[in-house]
Design an enzyme around this catalytic site. Structure first.
Site, PDB file in Angstrom:
ATOM      1  CG  HIS A   1      70.647 -70.606  31.033  1.00  0.00           C
ATOM      2  ND1 HIS A   1      71.558 -70.136  29.711  1.00  0.00           N
ATOM      3  CD2 HIS A   1      71.262 -71.936  31.346  1.00  0.00           C
ATOM      4  CE1 HIS A   1      72.524 -71.458  29.641  1.00  0.00           C
ATOM      5  NE2 HIS A   1      72.482 -72.052  30.503  1.00  0.00           N
TER       6      HIS A   1
ATOM      7  CG  HIS B   1      70.384 -72.879  26.623  1.00  0.00           C
ATOM      8  ND1 HIS B   1      69.877 -73.089  27.934  1.00  0.00           N
ATOM      9  CD2 HIS B   1      70.998 -74.191  26.453  1.00  0.00           C
ATOM     10  CE1 HIS B   1      70.530 -73.997  28.599  1.00  0.00           C
ATOM     11  NE2 HIS B   1      71.403 -74.462  27.479  1.00  0.00           N
TER      12      HIS B   1
ATOM     13  CD  GLN C   1      75.917 -84.930  26.649  1.00  0.00           C
ATOM     14  OE1 GLN C   1      75.428 -85.088  25.264  1.00  0.00           O
ATOM     15  NE2 GLN C   1      76.209 -83.762  27.037  1.00  0.00           N
TER      16      GLN C   1
ATOM     17  CB  SER D   1      75.895 -73.319  33.623  1.00  0.00           C
ATOM     18  OG  SER D   1      75.760 -74.716  33.863  1.00  0.00           O
TER      19      SER D   1
HETATM   20  P1  AMP Z   1      73.512 -77.561  27.135  1.00  0.00           P
HETATM   21  O1  AMP Z   1      72.082 -77.410  27.049  1.00  0.00           O
HETATM   22  O2  AMP Z   1      74.244 -77.271  28.582  1.00  0.00           O
HETATM   23  O3  AMP Z   1      73.860 -78.782  26.494  1.00  0.00           O
HETATM   24  O4  AMP Z   1      74.036 -76.276  26.271  1.00  0.00           O
HETATM   25  C1  AMP Z   1      73.394 -76.349  24.986  1.00  0.00           C
HETATM   26  C2  AMP Z   1      74.392 -75.142  24.397  1.00  0.00           C
HETATM   27  O5  AMP Z   1      74.163 -73.847  24.955  1.00  0.00           O
HETATM   28  C3  AMP Z   1      75.695 -75.549  24.020  1.00  0.00           C
HETATM   29  O6  AMP Z   1      76.184 -75.059  22.840  1.00  0.00           O
HETATM   30  C4  AMP Z   1      76.306 -74.806  25.240  1.00  0.00           C
HETATM   31  O7  AMP Z   1      77.720 -74.608  24.926  1.00  0.00           O
HETATM   32  C5  AMP Z   1      75.624 -73.515  25.050  1.00  0.00           C
HETATM   33  N1  AMP Z   1      75.443 -72.646  26.019  1.00  0.00           N
HETATM   34  C6  AMP Z   1      75.354 -72.958  27.579  1.00  0.00           C
HETATM   35  N2  AMP Z   1      75.585 -72.093  28.328  1.00  0.00           N
HETATM   36  C7  AMP Z   1      75.808 -71.052  27.562  1.00  0.00           C
HETATM   37  C8  AMP Z   1      76.303 -69.743  27.962  1.00  0.00           C
HETATM   38  N3  AMP Z   1      76.339 -69.097  29.289  1.00  0.00           N
HETATM   39  N4  AMP Z   1      76.663 -68.880  27.010  1.00  0.00           N
HETATM   40  C9  AMP Z   1      76.805 -69.288  25.744  1.00  0.00           C
HETATM   41  N5  AMP Z   1      76.290 -70.548  25.308  1.00  0.00           N
HETATM   42  C10 AMP Z   1      75.941 -71.395  26.264  1.00  0.00           C
END
Ligand code: AMP
Length: 305
Positions: free
Chosen positions: A47, A50, A74, A203
């Protein structure tokens, strides 16, 4: 500037070849990027949050590697590993350029068998004290699993800089602690949280929210804003925590929602700040909204009285 599709690789040999082929050679016009290679690690279902990491990576580095891997290590028993959203085609379309000032260069999307050929690894990273509080208390072993895959992906992608979202502030702090304590040769950068217009932090798990849940989910960002205001008005840490808790209690539905924690933390150690603290602290909340677990946080400035 690259605007063709990224090179998609699924195994370690292909990744290594793709990294060698895309080694920074100064062929990007007017390339003044401070780093050669950046990595952005994700679990996919990409999204705008990312993509802001990828955009920041492209500004910092000549070449950008994005990893997409839903890391079984995890997830705890009973968590959402099986139903976690997966959409590699959609992710690749997003990483192919529009809105990113060009495409990611390499996308590494391994299977669990590629990452853990012998099943669960017998050696893993221990996150230490930061891994046992807050998210780590609710999700035992979560940060050990995160750091183990982060370290593996750092070794496999060999970046100069790795970018992580402040959305997962405890994860960012844990990664920084690992890099510091184990002398991992990489710079770590945090990237600001991207939110929807109404304040909800983006998210991949927001996809689980039903429309009526989504409205109540706004309680998290609203509670943080109230806490930040309280701090700006000279509120002490306990007053900040109380006002956050009050907003959550008022706006969530105790029949179907539950608050996991409200915390006001030292940004490095993720321990609760004392009531006399001044300076920057991380205000973090976690709640289950209609069965979906959400986290959010913001920096607050404690000015003292
Ligand atoms: P994930 O796919 O949820 O493991 O997230 C991958 C990376 O994207 C991680 O470093 C998260 O902190 C970052 N991330 C996810 N959602 C957001 C957001 N809304 N704003 C900034 N970074 C994000």
């Amino acid at each position: 500037m690259t605007d063709s599709a990224p090179v998609l690789v699924h195994d370690v040999a292909q990744l290594s070849a793709a990294l060698d082929a895309s080694a920074p050679g100064g062929d990007r016009d007017g390339d003044a990027a401070p780093y050669g290679r950046a990595v952005v690690m994700t679990m996919g279902a990409l999204h705008a949050g990312h993509l802001s990491l990828v955009r920041a990576a492209k500004e910092l580095a000549s070449r950008v590697v994005v990893t997409i891997f839903v890391n079984p290590l995890q997830f705890g028993p009973g968590e959402d590993l099986e139903r976690y959203p997966r959409d590699l085609d959609g992710d690749l379309a997003l990483l192919s350029g529009p809105g990113l000032l060009g495409a990611a260069d390499v996308v590494f999307a391994p299977t669990p068998q590629v990452m853990y050929p012998d099943g669960e690894p017998s050696v893993r990273v221990c996150a230490g004290p930061i891994g046992t509080v807050l998210e780590g208390a609710v999700r035992p072993g979560h940060f050990d699993g995160v750091l183990t895959v982060v370290l593996k992906l750092l070794h496999l992608t060999r970046p100069d800089v790795a970018l992580f979202g402040r959305k997962d502030a405890q994860q960012l702090a844990a990664v920084r602690a690992m890099v510091r304590d184990l002398d991992v040769p990489v710079d770590v950068r945090g990237v600001p949280i991207v939110r929807d217009d109404d304040g909800l932090a983006l998210s991949s798990r927001n996809a689980y929210l039903r429309p009526e849940d989504r409205q109540r989910a706004l309680a998290l960002s609203r509670s943080l804003a109230a806490g930040r205001d309280r701090a700006a008005a000279g509120g002490a840490p306990d007053q900040v925590r109380s006002v956050v808790r009050a907003v959550l209690d008022e706006q969530l539905d105790e029949q179907v929602d539950a608050v996991d924690y409200v915390a006001l933390l030292d940004p490095d150690t993720f321990t609760e700040v004392p009531d006399t603290a001044v300076g920057t602290a991380v205000l973090a909340v976690a709640a289950r909204v209609g069965g979906t677990r959400l986290i959010d946080n913001t920096d607050v400035e404690l000015i003292g009285r």
